[in-house]
Design an enzyme around this catalytic site. Structure first.
Site, mmCIF file in Angstrom:
data_model
loop_
_atom_site.group_PDB
_atom_site.id
_atom_site.type_symbol
_atom_site.label_atom_id
_atom_site.label_comp_id
_atom_site.label_asym_id
_atom_site.label_seq_id
_atom_site.Cartn_x
_atom_site.Cartn_y
_atom_site.Cartn_z
ATOM 1 N N HIS A 97 110.659 -1.630 75.436
ATOM 2 C CA HIS A 97 110.685 -0.255 75.940
ATOM 3 C C HIS A 97 109.272 0.322 75.931
ATOM 4 O O HIS A 97 109.090 1.533 75.772
ATOM 5 C CB HIS A 97 111.605 0.614 75.082
ATOM 6 C CG HIS A 97 113.068 0.385 75.311
ATOM 7 N ND1 HIS A 97 114.024 1.260 74.866
ATOM 8 C CD2 HIS A 97 113.736 -0.607 75.945
ATOM 9 C CE1 HIS A 97 115.229 0.796 75.205
ATOM 10 N NE2 HIS A 97 115.077 -0.327 75.849
ATOM 11 N N GLU A 110 90.185 -8.599 85.673
ATOM 12 C CA GLU A 110 90.085 -9.935 85.073
ATOM 13 C C GLU A 110 91.354 -10.357 84.336
ATOM 14 O O GLU A 110 91.744 -11.529 84.358
ATOM 15 C CB GLU A 110 88.902 -9.958 84.097
ATOM 16 C CG GLU A 110 88.674 -11.288 83.379
ATOM 17 C CD GLU A 110 88.116 -12.380 84.263
ATOM 18 O OE1 GLU A 110 87.778 -12.102 85.428
ATOM 19 O OE2 GLU A 110 88.017 -13.536 83.787
ATOM 20 N N HIS A 151 113.097 2.850 81.772
ATOM 21 C CA HIS A 151 113.715 1.999 80.763
ATOM 22 C C HIS A 151 112.689 1.086 80.082
ATOM 23 O O HIS A 151 112.428 1.236 78.907
ATOM 24 C CB HIS A 151 114.842 1.205 81.447
ATOM 25 C CG HIS A 151 115.575 0.265 80.563
ATOM 26 N ND1 HIS A 151 116.848 -0.170 80.825
ATOM 27 C CD2 HIS A 151 115.224 -0.361 79.415
ATOM 28 C CE1 HIS A 151 117.243 -0.991 79.872
ATOM 29 N NE2 HIS A 151 116.284 -1.123 79.014
#
Lengths: 233, 233, 233, 233
Positions: free
Chosen positions: A107, A128, A184
């Site tokens: 999360h 990079e 979420h």
């Protein structure tokens, strides 16, 4: 960082249950799985180890994990106190569609913020750190000039109901190394647990950087040099 | 994360005093109780354990805690060097009005910032992490589409004088899993110490995320999709 | 947090040299003394312990400290490898003018940012955490409705040359619990080492919060309620 | 902090391989080398120790390092499982052009953000922490009123191809204590490993502070006092 390889890492610990327990403590310290959030799984041959639902991820013991045998389609180990993770169907989709060896679900606030700032796809280019991300459809990793694209699917009321949209995203984005779930979090996988961990770290770094770039008025997927024309600070 | 359960967690440590000492070290590392801030309490049957007033929360020993017997209404343990916490009446209100088993009070900067940015109520909606928060008035946790509402009460000169307003907020907001104190911090409780810890972590995560959303021009309580219309970065 | 007391803390460790070594590791982890920055001192009777100049503060050993006898005006311990800290005259000023028992100097970025955003004085009001700060001129701590004022002095080419301005600030601001040095950092002291540590933590928390409030368009020294009128996010 | 010296630090550990392993764990905890990013090297007489390519920098063992003999121009130790770091030619350039004793390469987000916000050179002035940075062309460190200038070179597809531009920057900027690589990270070196670590910490602190100053509308290379005229918060 080597540009095209993740040399094989051989840690002393090889017990999947112990590795999940150790890595979840690390993810907790990063703020990725606090408040019982997130999940993790390792596939070891036919056996799939999964952290249980709704537990404090930093306080698990190896015996707390569910172990599912994909051959006999039964649980080899099913701790009485816990419920199987609602992430299980999503992990299974990654094992089947991507031949993954391990899956991580967090999360991470970087993931949630990115899901709020981008539309159907997250994109970052010319950084990079993308070199730690595999090309997926062919051997080797992305190069500096490549654009990392991560699809964003909409959240559902029940985590297991995310599976169809996740499966669809895996098909539509064959090069995607991860899937963002709006409001979420993030699903990441890898050929083995250490590759999954590395990819998760690299993607979270890129999500964090991309949000910072947006705050500075810089398009994370913009051409090299565009930052000097658009920056607001 | 499981959508509707916090599976029972059974840690080896069961001594309330030792758990308070351990968790306060963790809260210190999060920046929630630095500078002697914050407080914590566990109710174990008739006994209420409370961290003392004005001490470094990361450097307590189990013998430093006050232990109050709610049956005999006397202190079973009262360390000579310390004063009882001014949070005690607030913890007692949570024990009585919410049948809580443990209470946590932090000076989290996410809580203070949220208390400065919101008016009488903090609100956040449509974020997966709310699933770690109990519905309070009925079994089970909030669902993804639910709105978490936390009342904000005004601070007083003396911490113990917060009790009437906290008690009033508990009555007016029967579903509230916590109370914010403006320019001060957060009070959280739970059916037992581990649930209180989980809820505190989940709420702090949501407070932090909500402040970030505001910085990005996104209403944390807005409809799904509204972020694309209002975002400023 | 108790509103008017810092109950006496009695740790097991009492050797000033060992305490300095331990606390500097903690300050390093907070980012306050990285890159050899910062300094720390404890006064134990006539002896003043000071961390040496230009060393990695998180990697000191107790024998690395300078120990100065204020009675005989000689160094009791003077490690050959090191130079005395350039902070020494500033620590001495705090010992003499404030009867301090310990001093802490950090390069905290919160302190540097505050010194760039405020003019001659840093001010914050109506925040609970100020209750950890002593009134200095009389017993007890600040109350919630008090304004914490910290003078800001200008930096000089050599750290020891800060002493006259620090001494002047201590005279002009008899209630100041600390002094900010513009573009440099923070000097904090306390009646003993644990009080100095607590005050340093509380002030750093308030500096961090005040910078966040400014980013949100809120005046940290404004009246209660003013935040709703001025906030930009 | 002493204004003109980094007193010689004598740690107990002297094995270059063990020091690299220990410091890479520290750098990982700072977020500088996550996802296999970054690299590190120590030169011990004729021997050059280098962390391998593409490995988790926080999980190396001393035997995992490559050891190159600059006299015989052969590898004294070449672990079969790994590939030599693509950073090796860049570290060698620092050893040759700057007589360095150790080199550190990170993907610090502070470095990447600075490389996006500045053009050909990063500049910061009038900040106390620059005193930890050596003057390079003569003994002693920068003073408070000095401006730290770090050249920024453009990134290339392959890390080893950065070497010519890095070498050119070392020639053009004889006082530079480090080189930024745009959209990539930072290369730092020092006369020995502890000086390299100190300089890396001090530069990262300054990069972080400079980005914060830009967000507040303050020019990090501006005159003292200019902050009051330009600040936006």
């Amino acid at each position: 960082m080597g540009s095209d390889t993740n040399a094989q890492y051989v840690p002393e610990e090889t017990d999947p249950a112990k590795i999940i327990v150790e890595l979840c403590k690390l993810f907790y310290a990063q703020g990725w799985v606090t408040g019982t959030a997130g999940g993790m799984s390792i596939k070891d041959g036919d056996l799939v180890y999964v952290a249980p639902s709704g537990v404090q991820k930093e306080r698990m013991n190896p015996v707390d994990l569910f172990v599912y045998d994909t051959k006999s389609k039964t649980y080899v180990s099913k701790p009485e106190l816990y419920k199987p993770s609602a992430c299980t169907p999503l992990f299974m989709a990654c094992y089947e569609q991507r031949r993954a060896g391990a899956c991580i679900h967090t999360h991470s606030q970087n993931a949630v913020m990115a899901s709020l700032l981008w539309g159907r796809e997250f994109r970052i280019a010319n950084i990079e750190q993308v070199k730690a991300i595999p090309k997926v459809v062919e051997p080797g990793n992305l190069s500096f000039f490549d654009t990392l694209v991560i699809p964003i699917i909409e959240n559902t009321a029940h985590e297991e109901d995310l599976a169809p949209d996740l499966e669809k995203a895996l098909l539509e984005y064959p090069m995607a190394p991860a899937v963002l779930v709006r409001r979420h979090g993030l699903y990441v996988w890898g050929a083995n647990v250490w590759k999954a961990k590395i990819i998760n770290e690299a993607i979270d770094y890129l999500l964090e950087l991309a949000v910072k770039m947006r705050h500075a008025g810089i398009d994370p997927a913009g051409d090299i040099g565009s930052e000097q024309l658009t920056r607001k600070i």
